[in-house]
Scaffold this active site. Structure first.
Site: not given
Length: 366
Positions: A59, A122, A154
């Site tokens: 995870d 983006k 980002y």
């Protein structure tokens, strides 16, 4: 150096860790790297089993679990393709930057030579909650444009990558793709399979195959990124001196208008030409179009022997709506990669056709 521009380090000296290996980009990377003879470890929340690939279950939001899962891994190259969508951009920044930071910190013992990170357009358009809302660079987008004055996960991911590279001594590359089409199931951003599901519902229920997006997208120029080409680009940057410590746009290399592409996709998907409908005065988002018909998917899957009866696993309406609903033309410049020696190319219509054929072979669509 080899003829394709990569360095001469042999693949038996290279070992890759693909992060987000079950997604569209990660799956293509695993295929590409194994075909090229790399030793490959594939990290995802549920470790998959593939010939010649070591699966790692971890995870990315559990730093201690990551460190434990990666304690014996010594990759020379990392390809980071994962993200987790959150409700707000502030949460996107916190969660997704931490995943990059914690993953690379868990590999502080490894002989890392290069880390490649996938982001997207983006970077130029802004995040979903402020999508194309502020001052943006003119199209086509170029890598040297300054960051927008808007919080963006980002940018936060890049900053974590740069900091780890400085600390741990590896080179890096950032790969800014447009909409990625490729083979995966259960992915949050999967236009190829989403449109195939829309077409299947249209055929089975005698519906029109309606373009869901804006007038600007219908009439304007656009481009896309094939997942196989993105994988090729990432491996090139990771193994070529010209790819070190640089951000790159990565798209197929052709441009098209949706008014040209839509009937062609319909033909590849077997839709009656009389039921193909383009932009007609307003956007018709798939989330609204398809809501009354979603319950029919399970029966269609049973009737045709399809392997996935859960429509939520095969269609991501929201993402296709976001891409096709933009009120501006979006085109990407590839000159920087070309100058650096990358010459890969895909014809987008053929990329869609090949993808639909693969989904049929896998019994994802009839």
């Amino acid at each position: 150096m080899t003829p394709d521009g990569t360095t001469t380090q042999s693949t038996d000296q290279r070992s890759a860790l693909v992060v987000g290996a079950s997604g569209i980009t990660g799956s293509s990377l695993v295929e590409r790297l194994t075909q090229d003879g790399w030793a490959v470890s594939a990290l995802s929340r549920r470790a998959g089993t593939r010939d010649g690939v070591r699966g790692i279950a971890a995870d990315l939001r559990d730093p201690e679990g990551l460190r434990s899962a990666l304690a014996d891994e010594r990759p020379t190259h990392v390809f980071f393709t994962a993200w987790q969508r959150q409700a707000t951009e502030a949460e996107n920044i916190a969660v997704n930057s931490a995943m990059v930071r914690d993953l690379l910190a868990a590999l502080d013992h490894a002989p890392l030579a290069h880390v490649a990170l996938v982001t997207g357009l983006k970077h130029y358009l802004g995040p979903f909650e402020a999508y194309a809302a502020g001052e943006m660079p003119d199209t086509p987008f170029h890598e040297e444009e300054p960051r927008l004055d808007t919080p963006n996960f980002y940018y936060a991911q890049e900053d974590e990558l740069f900091a780890a590279a400085e600390r741990q001594g590896f080179t890096w590359s950032v790969h800014r793709s447009h909409t990625v089409i490729g083979h995966a199931v259960g992915n949050a951003m999967n236009m190829g399979l989403t449109l195939a599901v829309q077409a299947t519902l249209a055929k089975e229920l005698d519906l029109d195959f309606v373009f869901p997006g804006s007038e600007a997208q219908w009439n304007g120029l656009t481009d896309m990124t094939d997942a196989g080409l993105l994988a090729e680009h990432m491996v090139w940057a990771a193994t070529s001196p010209e790819g070190a410590d640089e951000p790159f746009n990565i798209v197929n290399g052709d441009v098209f208008r949706w008014r040209w592409m839509w009937p062609r996709l319909a033909a590849h998907l077997g839709v009656d030409p009389a039921r193909v409908v383009g932009f007609s005065g307003e956007a018709r988002p798939l989330e609204q179009q398809m809501a009354p018909y979603e319950a029919a998917w399970a029966g269609i899957a049973e009737r045709h022997g399809l392997v996935e009866p859960d429509i939520a696993r095969v269609a991501s309406w929201w993402h296709t709506d976001a891409d096709l609903g933009r009120a501006m033309e979006v085109v990407t410049d590839m000159g920087k990669s070309r100058d650096a020696g990358f010459t890969g190319y895909r014809r987008t219509e053929q990329a869609f056709a090949d993808l639909f054929a693969r989904y049929r072979a896998d019994r994802m669509i009839p």
